[in-house]
Design a protein around this motif. Structure first.
Motif, PDB file in Angstrom:
ATOM      1  N   SER A 120     -34.939 -10.375   7.192  1.00 13.48           N
ATOM      2  CA  SER A 120     -33.831  -9.494   7.570  1.00 13.48           C
ATOM      3  C   SER A 120     -33.124  -8.926   6.344  1.00 13.48           C
ATOM      4  CB  SER A 120     -32.846 -10.224   8.484  1.00 13.48           C
ATOM      5  OG  SER A 120     -32.304 -11.359   7.842  1.00 13.48           O
ATOM      6  N   MET A 121     -32.854  -9.752   5.345  1.00 15.84           N
ATOM      7  CA  MET A 121     -32.152  -9.262   4.163  1.00 15.84           C
ATOM      8  C   MET A 121     -33.031  -8.358   3.305  1.00 15.84           C
ATOM      9  SD  MET A 121     -30.295 -11.189   0.991  1.00 15.84           S
ATOM     10  CE  MET A 121     -31.807 -11.349   0.047  1.00 15.84           C
ATOM     11  N   VAL A 122     -34.257  -8.786   3.039  1.00 17.14           N
ATOM     12  CA  VAL A 122     -35.129  -7.993   2.167  1.00 17.14           C
ATOM     13  C   VAL A 122     -35.507  -6.671   2.837  1.00 17.14           C
ATOM     14  CG1 VAL A 122     -37.380  -7.926   1.010  1.00 17.14           C
ATOM     15  CG2 VAL A 122     -35.964  -9.985   0.880  1.00 17.14           C
ATOM     16  N   ALA A 123     -35.693  -6.663   4.146  1.00 13.15           N
ATOM     17  CA  ALA A 123     -35.985  -5.399   4.837  1.00 13.15           C
ATOM     18  C   ALA A 123     -34.833  -4.409   4.640  1.00 13.15           C
ATOM     19  CB  ALA A 123     -36.234  -5.644   6.320  1.00 13.15           C
ATOM     20  N   THR A 124     -33.614  -4.896   4.728  1.00 15.49           N
ATOM     21  CA  THR A 124     -32.445  -4.036   4.506  1.00 15.49           C
ATOM     22  C   THR A 124     -32.412  -3.537   3.070  1.00 15.49           C
ATOM     23  OG1 THR A 124     -31.223  -5.227   6.217  1.00 15.49           O
ATOM     24  CG2 THR A 124     -29.919  -3.932   4.652  1.00 15.49           C
ATOM     25  N   LEU A 125     -32.679  -4.414   2.122  1.00 16.59           N
ATOM     26  CA  LEU A 125     -32.693  -4.006   0.713  1.00 16.59           C
ATOM     27  C   LEU A 125     -33.789  -2.986   0.424  1.00 16.59           C
ATOM     28  CD1 LEU A 125     -32.060  -7.464  -1.001  1.00 16.59           C
ATOM     29  CD2 LEU A 125     -30.532  -5.478  -1.040  1.00 16.59           C
ATOM     30  N   VAL A 126     -34.966  -3.176   1.006  1.00 19.46           N
ATOM     31  CA  VAL A 126     -36.060  -2.224   0.767  1.00 19.46           C
ATOM     32  C   VAL A 126     -35.722  -0.863   1.375  1.00 19.46           C
ATOM     33  CG1 VAL A 126     -38.511  -1.716   1.168  1.00 19.46           C
ATOM     34  CG2 VAL A 126     -37.804  -4.027   0.501  1.00 19.46           C
ATOM     35  N   VAL A 127     -35.082  -0.848   2.536  1.00 14.74           N
ATOM     36  CA  VAL A 127     -34.626   0.422   3.110  1.00 14.74           C
ATOM     37  C   VAL A 127     -33.699   1.124   2.118  1.00 14.74           C
ATOM     38  CG1 VAL A 127     -33.118   1.443   4.879  1.00 14.74           C
ATOM     39  CG2 VAL A 127     -34.918  -0.160   5.551  1.00 14.74           C
ATOM     40  N   MET A 128     -32.768   0.374   1.540  1.00 13.61           N
ATOM     41  CA  MET A 128     -31.841   0.960   0.568  1.00 13.61           C
ATOM     42  C   MET A 128     -32.592   1.492  -0.655  1.00 13.61           C
ATOM     43  SD  MET A 128     -28.842  -1.892   0.948  1.00 13.61           S
ATOM     44  CE  MET A 128     -27.729  -1.204  -0.266  1.00 13.61           C
ATOM     45  N   LEU A 129     -33.558   0.730  -1.137  1.00 13.87           N
ATOM     46  CA  LEU A 129     -34.327   1.172  -2.303  1.00 13.87           C
ATOM     47  C   LEU A 129     -35.106   2.448  -2.015  1.00 13.87           C
ATOM     48  CD1 LEU A 129     -35.626  -2.275  -3.591  1.00 13.87           C
ATOM     49  CD2 LEU A 129     -33.993  -0.766  -4.751  1.00 13.87           C
ATOM     50  N   VAL A 130     -35.609   2.568  -0.799  1.00  8.81           N
ATOM     51  CA  VAL A 130     -36.349   3.773  -0.422  1.00  8.81           C
ATOM     52  C   VAL A 130     -35.410   4.974  -0.318  1.00  8.81           C
ATOM     53  CG1 VAL A 130     -37.589   4.843   1.508  1.00  8.81           C
ATOM     54  CG2 VAL A 130     -38.244   2.565   0.724  1.00  8.81           C
ATOM     55  N   LEU A 131     -34.229   4.761   0.235  1.00  9.37           N
ATOM     56  CA  LEU A 131     -33.312   5.869   0.485  1.00  9.37           C
ATOM     57  C   LEU A 131     -32.525   6.314  -0.746  1.00  9.37           C
ATOM     58  CD1 LEU A 131     -31.855   4.868   3.969  1.00  9.37           C
ATOM     59  CD2 LEU A 131     -33.684   6.501   3.466  1.00  9.37           C
ATOM     60  N   PHE A 132     -32.288   5.384  -1.676  1.00  8.44           N
ATOM     61  CA  PHE A 132     -31.462   5.704  -2.844  1.00  8.44           C
ATOM     62  C   PHE A 132     -32.309   6.235  -3.991  1.00  8.44           C
ATOM     63  CE2 PHE A 132     -28.175   2.173  -1.705  1.00  8.44           C
ATOM     64  CZ  PHE A 132     -27.771   2.903  -0.605  1.00  8.44           C
ATOM     65  N   ASN A 133     -31.660   6.952  -4.874  1.00 10.29           N
ATOM     66  CA  ASN A 133     -32.267   7.460  -6.108  1.00 10.29           C
ATOM     67  C   ASN A 133     -31.413   7.048  -7.297  1.00 10.29           C
ATOM     68  OD1 ASN A 133     -34.580   8.886  -5.279  1.00 10.29           O
ATOM     69  ND2 ASN A 133     -33.319  10.599  -4.586  1.00 10.29           N
ATOM     70  N   GLY A 134     -31.981   7.190  -8.476  1.00  8.03           N
ATOM     71  CA  GLY A 134     -31.234   7.056  -9.725  1.00  8.03           C
ATOM     72  C   GLY A 134     -30.488   5.750  -9.885  1.00  8.03           C
ATOM     73  N   THR A 135     -29.226   5.873 -10.289  1.00  9.12           N
ATOM     74  CA  THR A 135     -28.397   4.702 -10.578  1.00  9.12           C
ATOM     75  C   THR A 135     -28.208   3.829  -9.347  1.00  9.12           C
ATOM     76  OG1 THR A 135     -27.234   5.959 -12.283  1.00  9.12           O
ATOM     77  CG2 THR A 135     -26.160   3.965 -11.486  1.00  9.12           C
ATOM     78  N   ALA A 136     -28.036   4.446  -8.188  1.00 14.39           N
ATOM     79  CA  ALA A 136     -27.848   3.672  -6.954  1.00 14.39           C
ATOM     80  C   ALA A 136     -29.061   2.789  -6.676  1.00 14.39           C
ATOM     81  CB  ALA A 136     -27.584   4.600  -5.773  1.00 14.39           C
ATOM     82  N   ARG A 137     -30.250   3.319  -6.932  1.00 14.99           N
ATOM     83  CA  ARG A 137     -31.462   2.523  -6.724  1.00 14.99           C
ATOM     84  C   ARG A 137     -31.527   1.370  -7.728  1.00 14.99           C
ATOM     85  NH1 ARG A 137     -37.012   5.566  -6.484  1.00 14.99           N
ATOM     86  NH2 ARG A 137     -36.374   5.884  -4.343  1.00 14.99           N
ATOM     87  N   THR A 138     -31.186   1.641  -8.973  1.00 13.73           N
ATOM     88  CA  THR A 138     -31.218   0.600 -10.001  1.00 13.73           C
ATOM     89  C   THR A 138     -30.217  -0.508  -9.685  1.00 13.73           C
ATOM     90  OG1 THR A 138     -31.881   2.228 -11.654  1.00 13.73           O
ATOM     91  CG2 THR A 138     -30.957   0.162 -12.480  1.00 13.73           C
ATOM     92  N   VAL A 139     -28.997  -0.120  -9.320  1.00 17.35           N
ATOM     93  CA  VAL A 139     -27.969  -1.106  -8.975  1.00 17.35           C
ATOM     94  C   VAL A 139     -28.411  -1.936  -7.768  1.00 17.35           C
ATOM     95  CG1 VAL A 139     -25.606  -1.373  -8.093  1.00 17.35           C
ATOM     96  CG2 VAL A 139     -26.065   0.182  -9.999  1.00 17.35           C
TER      97      VAL A 139
END
Length: 193
Positions: A120-139
């Motif tokens: 549940s947690m990693v699926a949410t994080l991977v969604v964020m990584l896919v949707l974000f770019n740049g600094t937001a993705r790195t953070v």
């Protein structure tokens, strides 16, 4: 043309999930690595361990997903909103109803491989990584790695899971979310902001 890297990563994660699951399928107990991890965490304060597991709880993850969906809708990305809403739910459902019974790994009276908390947690994080770019993705990547380390300690210390369950959950969540994203048709209007 979209990159094939997410697809290759998804397939690799899926194969590793299956390989690890087969290695520990059934009631084989903890592996040497599981016992080593458990020994390293023995004695940690229960209150700290419970706090470390909080990021896996639905009352934490569901508001995060709702915010992601709202952000995608606000930025006119309806397909990404649907992806954010459904990908973690599909990963959790497939893990609960398919993988756990398939691999049949028990700890006490509970099926534990792959770890549902982790999925549940990693699926949410991977969604964020896919949707974000740049600094937001790195953070997100750095914060996600720290959260995963803490959650792993908490789940092992509280006796919820073996280390190999957490690894399997991480791999399965990444495989599922990346597969769903790769299979979702895109239009030019879906470009990330």
């Amino acid at each position: 043309m979209r990159s094939r890297q997410p697809t290759i990563l998804a397939v690799t994660c899926a194969l590793l999930t299956v390989a690890l699951g087969l290695a520990f399928a059934g009631d084989r107990g903890p592996s040497d690595i599981d016992e080593t991890a458990d020994s390293a965490i023995t004695g940690w304060p229960p209150g700290l361990l419970r706090a470390l597991v909080l990021p896996t709880e639905p009352y934490v993850l569901l508001p995060v997903l709702a915010l992601l969906v709202a952000w995608c809708l606000h930025t006119s990305r309806p397909r990404d909103a649907l992806f954010a809403a459904l990908a973690p739910a599909i990963a959790v459902a497939a893990n609960t109803w398919l993988l756990k019974p398939l691999f049949d790994r028990w700890k006490d009276d509970t099926l534990v491989y792959p770890s549902g908390h982790t999925v549940s947690m990693v699926a949410t994080l991977v969604v964020m990584l896919v949707l974000f770019n740049g600094t937001a993705r790195t953070v997100t990547a750095v914060a996600g790695a720290a959260l995963l380390a803490g959650v792993t300690i908490g789940m092992i210390g509280l006796g919820y899971h073996y280390l190999t369950d957490v690894i399997g959950g991480t791999l399965f969540a990444a495989a599922t979310v990346l597969t769903i994203h790769s299979a979702t048709p895109r239009t030019p209007s879906d470009a990330r902001t």
